[in-house]
Write a protein that holds these residues in place. Structure first.
Motif, PDB file in Angstrom:
ATOM      1  N   PHE A 199      50.329  35.021  35.016  1.00 29.56           N
ATOM      2  CA  PHE A 199      50.437  36.426  35.715  1.00 29.56           C
ATOM      3  C   PHE A 199      49.394  37.402  35.127  1.00 29.56           C
ATOM      4  N   SER A 200      49.535  37.596  33.699  1.00 32.23           N
ATOM      5  CA  SER A 200      48.856  38.609  33.078  1.00 32.23           C
ATOM      6  C   SER A 200      47.384  38.560  33.031  1.00 32.23           C
ATOM      7  N   TRP A 201      46.991  37.408  33.394  1.00 29.17           N
ATOM      8  CA  TRP A 201      45.382  37.221  33.322  1.00 29.17           C
ATOM      9  C   TRP A 201      44.904  37.647  34.545  1.00 29.17           C
ATOM     10  N   PHE A 202      45.574  37.833  35.757  1.00 26.40           N
ATOM     11  CA  PHE A 202      45.019  38.390  36.922  1.00 26.40           C
ATOM     12  C   PHE A 202      45.323  39.646  37.194  1.00 26.40           C
ATOM     13  N   GLY A 203      43.996  40.291  37.891  1.00 25.75           N
ATOM     14  CA  GLY A 203      44.116  41.537  38.600  1.00 25.75           C
ATOM     15  C   GLY A 203      45.075  41.313  39.873  1.00 25.75           C
ATOM     16  N   MET A 204      45.750  42.306  40.335  1.00 23.04           N
ATOM     17  CA  MET A 204      46.563  42.219  41.385  1.00 23.04           C
ATOM     18  C   MET A 204      46.589  43.333  42.279  1.00 23.04           C
ATOM     19  N   ILE A 222      45.721  46.748  40.587  1.00 24.48           N
ATOM     20  CA  ILE A 222      45.929  47.097  39.097  1.00 24.48           C
ATOM     21  C   ILE A 222      45.380  45.952  38.433  1.00 24.48           C
ATOM     22  N   SER A 223      45.024  46.467  37.045  1.00 20.65           N
ATOM     23  CA  SER A 223      44.118  45.512  36.262  1.00 20.65           C
ATOM     24  C   SER A 223      44.840  44.447  35.725  1.00 20.65           C
ATOM     25  N   SER A 224      44.408  43.512  35.002  1.00 23.92           N
ATOM     26  CA  SER A 224      45.028  42.445  34.343  1.00 23.92           C
ATOM     27  C   SER A 224      45.446  43.014  33.097  1.00 23.92           C
ATOM     28  N   GLY A 225      45.975  42.222  32.367  1.00 24.23           N
ATOM     29  CA  GLY A 225      46.525  42.681  31.176  1.00 24.23           C
ATOM     30  C   GLY A 225      47.645  43.870  31.267  1.00 24.23           C
ATOM     31  N   GLY A 226      47.651  44.697  30.450  1.00 24.11           N
ATOM     32  CA  GLY A 226      48.633  45.860  30.708  1.00 24.11           C
ATOM     33  C   GLY A 226      48.772  46.677  31.946  1.00 24.11           C
ATOM     34  N   GLY A 227      47.715  46.478  32.703  1.00 25.59           N
ATOM     35  CA  GLY A 227      47.555  47.203  33.990  1.00 25.59           C
ATOM     36  C   GLY A 227      47.087  48.682  33.744  1.00 25.59           C
ATOM     37  N   SER A 228      46.428  48.855  32.914  1.00 25.59           N
ATOM     38  CA  SER A 228      46.025  50.358  32.505  1.00 25.59           C
ATOM     39  C   SER A 228      45.124  50.952  33.658  1.00 25.59           C
ATOM     40  N   ASN A 229      44.393  50.041  34.489  1.00 26.19           N
ATOM     41  CA  ASN A 229      43.494  50.807  35.383  1.00 26.19           C
ATOM     42  C   ASN A 229      44.198  50.325  36.982  1.00 26.19           C
ATOM     43  N   THR A 230      44.224  51.499  37.676  1.00 25.07           N
ATOM     44  CA  THR A 230      44.711  51.354  39.138  1.00 25.07           C
ATOM     45  C   THR A 230      43.951  51.971  39.935  1.00 25.07           C
ATOM     46  N   ASN A 231      43.786  51.512  41.070  1.00 20.41           N
ATOM     47  CA  ASN A 231      42.922  51.964  42.213  1.00 20.41           C
ATOM     48  C   ASN A 231      43.634  52.121  43.381  1.00 20.41           C
TER      49      ASN A 231
END
Length: 116
Positions: A28-33, A50-59
């Motif tokens: 799951f954490s490898w994928f952008g959602m 929301i970006s992969s990993g920690g999800g620091s980027n959202t649009n």
């Protein structure tokens, strides 16, 4: 691989709903959602990502900025869409999407209807 959405339903204008998407079968954490939606007779459109990993980027799509919030929990393999101040034009089937390079997965969708 499974993406299972839940939380849709009928809500009055101005109301709120929280959509959930349970993911399984992939890292799951490898994928952008993302959340997409498709209204009757219209093309599917991106709502929020929301970006992969920690999800620091959202649009967000301009139409939902300031009203919707996407978030995720990597420990639970869950992604959420908090929808506030809902409008009739938000009525659509909402789909969860996972993407990484050429890999992409879709859920079956959950209906959101905003009506008085």
């Amino acid at each position: 691989v499974q993406l299972v959405e839940s939380g849709g339903g009928l809500v009055q204008p101005g109301g709120s709903l929280r959509l959930s998407c349970a993911a399984s079968g992939f890292t799951f954490s490898w994928f952008g959602m993302s959340w997409y939606r498709q209204a009757s007779g219209k093309e599917r459109e991106l709502v929020a990502s929301i970006s992969s990993g920690g999800g620091s980027n959202t649009n967000y799509a301009d139409s939902v900025k300031g009203r919707f919030t996407i978030s995720k929990n990597n420990y639970k393999n869950m992604v959420y869409l908090q929808m506030n101040s809902l409008k009739p034009e938000d009525t659509a089937v909402y789909y969860c999407n996972a993407i990484r390079a050429s890999l992409g997965y879709w859920g079956q969708g959950t209906q959101v209807t905003v009506s008085s």
